[in-house]
Write a protein that holds these residues in place. Structure first.
Motif, mmCIF file in Angstrom:
data_model
loop_
_atom_site.group_PDB
_atom_site.id
_atom_site.type_symbol
_atom_site.label_atom_id
_atom_site.label_comp_id
_atom_site.label_asym_id
_atom_site.label_seq_id
_atom_site.Cartn_x
_atom_site.Cartn_y
_atom_site.Cartn_z
ATOM 1 N N ALA A 1 -3.250 -2.793 -9.866
ATOM 2 C CA ALA A 1 -3.279 -1.627 -8.974
ATOM 3 C C ALA A 1 -4.726 -1.254 -8.684
ATOM 4 C CB ALA A 1 -2.546 -0.453 -9.603
ATOM 5 N N ARG A 2 -4.977 -0.887 -7.421
ATOM 6 C CA ARG A 2 -6.308 -0.437 -7.010
ATOM 7 C C ARG A 2 -6.178 0.913 -6.322
ATOM 8 N NH1 ARG A 2 -6.213 -5.509 -4.789
ATOM 9 N NH2 ARG A 2 -6.487 -4.693 -2.662
ATOM 10 N N GLN A 3 -6.908 1.866 -6.834
ATOM 11 C CA GLN A 3 -6.874 3.208 -6.244
ATOM 12 C C GLN A 3 -7.973 3.340 -5.209
ATOM 13 O OE1 GLN A 3 -7.326 6.634 -8.950
ATOM 14 N NE2 GLN A 3 -8.631 7.530 -7.365
ATOM 15 N N THR B 1 -3.222 3.788 -2.264
ATOM 16 C CA THR B 1 -3.305 2.868 -3.393
ATOM 17 C C THR B 1 -2.787 1.500 -2.958
ATOM 18 O OG1 THR B 1 -1.113 3.487 -4.196
ATOM 19 C CG2 THR B 1 -2.997 4.679 -5.110
ATOM 20 N N THR B 2 -3.359 0.462 -3.532
ATOM 21 C CA THR B 2 -2.917 -0.913 -3.264
ATOM 22 C C THR B 2 -2.397 -1.489 -4.576
ATOM 23 O OG1 THR B 2 -4.616 -1.162 -1.568
ATOM 24 C CG2 THR B 2 -3.611 -3.186 -2.401
ATOM 25 N N ILE B 3 -1.112 -1.849 -4.600
ATOM 26 C CA ILE B 3 -0.455 -2.268 -5.838
ATOM 27 C C ILE B 3 0.199 -3.634 -5.636
ATOM 28 C CG2 ILE B 3 1.318 -1.706 -7.544
ATOM 29 C CD1 ILE B 3 0.861 1.212 -6.929
ATOM 30 N N ALA C 1 1.768 8.129 -4.327
ATOM 31 C CA ALA C 1 1.288 6.928 -3.644
ATOM 32 C C ALA C 1 1.878 5.673 -4.280
ATOM 33 C CB ALA C 1 -0.241 6.881 -3.689
ATOM 34 N N THR C 2 1.971 5.666 -5.613
ATOM 35 C CA THR C 2 2.565 4.523 -6.314
ATOM 36 C C THR C 2 4.042 4.377 -5.960
ATOM 37 O OG1 THR C 2 1.013 4.804 -8.155
ATOM 38 C CG2 THR C 2 2.994 3.510 -8.587
ATOM 39 N N LEU D 1 -1.354 10.492 -6.920
ATOM 40 C CA LEU D 1 -1.352 9.081 -7.307
ATOM 41 C C LEU D 1 0.055 8.609 -7.650
ATOM 42 C CD1 LEU D 1 -4.626 8.874 -9.426
ATOM 43 C CD2 LEU D 1 -4.206 7.884 -7.168
ATOM 44 N N VAL E 1 -4.923 9.814 0.099
ATOM 45 C CA VAL E 1 -5.315 8.697 -0.766
ATOM 46 C C VAL E 1 -4.364 7.533 -0.508
ATOM 47 C CG1 VAL E 1 -3.892 9.402 -2.749
ATOM 48 C CG2 VAL E 1 -5.930 7.984 -3.116
ATOM 49 N N LYS F 1 0.844 -1.194 0.000
ATOM 50 C CA LYS F 1 0.000 0.000 0.000
ATOM 51 C C LYS F 1 0.877 1.241 0.000
ATOM 52 C CE LYS F 1 -3.895 -2.134 2.409
ATOM 53 N NZ LYS F 1 -4.812 -2.101 1.255
ATOM 54 N N LYS G 1 -4.772 15.400 -8.099
ATOM 55 C CA LYS G 1 -4.906 13.941 -8.163
ATOM 56 C C LYS G 1 -3.729 13.251 -8.842
ATOM 57 C CE LYS G 1 -9.765 12.578 -7.817
ATOM 58 N NZ LYS G 1 -10.926 12.046 -8.565
#
Length: 240
Positions: free
Chosen positions: A204-206, A232-234, A179-180, A176, A230, A43, A172
């Motif tokens: 990947a899930r935002q 993210t789950t990658i 987060a990645t 993102l 935010v 995450k 945004k």
């Protein structure tokens, strides 16, 4: 070689071919399964401190009288107070197109005794003025000045402004990306401990973007300062 021997010979060939083909598919399945399992889910969090860019501020004023015959005078007084409030807002720096004038509503009240006989009555007129503006700092400053109207005999309710951040789409993409990047850093920590290397992204899930008042765990309209968050789950591929 007789027919029985020939039959056994060809049967052995077909069996060998079948086993080799079956072995290929089994080994390929095991390989694909192994590749699919060689992944790491991580995450990544990104946060930003931003300032509200829009404010909605309501001012409610009222006048009241005892006799219904006074209603015309009450309406005249309500309109007078409405004009005083608007003039003050303009003097402080708000434009006419930022000031929305609401209707003046009538609310009668009756007071009766235990026998339901009318013993008193009150006639109330309530009006509202709403400021919709991008001048969020000016709203915070002028709110204190509204109290001077009370000294002038105006019954006014100075409601708390609603501060909003409406430019989420502008930040945004950068959030993102951050987060990645943070998710990859987390995956690298795992990979180092496991003695493997992080490869490309498998999926990947935002998560949703959350906007909260700065320093608060809940609420998102009371403060000018906001926190945007935010996660993210990658899932990353891992290689030896």
């Amino acid at each position: 070689m007789d027919n029985n021997q020939k039959g056994l010979f060809f049967l052995g060939i077909f069996l060998a071919i079948g086993l080799s083909i079956a072995g290929y598919f089994i080994s390929q399945t095991i390989y694909n399964s192994k590749v699919a399992l060689n992944t790491a889910e991580a995450k990544g969090l990104a946060e930003r401190r931003v300032r509200a860019d829009t404010a909605n501020w309501d001012l409610v004023f009222s006048v009241s009288g005892k006799a219904k015959a006074e209603l015309p005078d009450l309406y005249a007084e309500a309109e007078k107070r409405q004009k005083i409030i608007i003039e003050m807002l303009k003097e402080k720096g708000f434009e006419e197109n930022e000031i929305e004038i609401g209707v003046i509503d009538y609310y009668p009240e009756e007071y009766r005794d235990e026998n339901q006989n009318l013993v008193d009555q009150k006639h109330n007129l309530v009006g509202s003025i709403t400021v919709n503006t991008h001048k969020v700092d000016l709203v915070a400053k002028v709110r204190a000045d509204v109290n001077t109207l009370i000294a002038r005999g105006i019954d006014i309710e100075n409601r708390a402004p609603v501060y909003l951040f409406t430019k989420l789409n502008d930040i945004k993409p950068d959030m993102l990306r951050e987060a990645t990047k943070n998710a990859r850093l987390a995956a690298n920590e795992f990979a180092q401990n496991a003695g493997v290397t992080v490869g490309g992204i498998r999926s990947a899930r935002q998560g949703s973007f959350y906007i909260k008042d700065a320093g608060n765990s809940y609420g998102d309209t009371e403060k000018i300062e906001k926190d945007v968050r935010v996660v993210t789950t990658i899932t990353f591929y891992l290689t030896d």
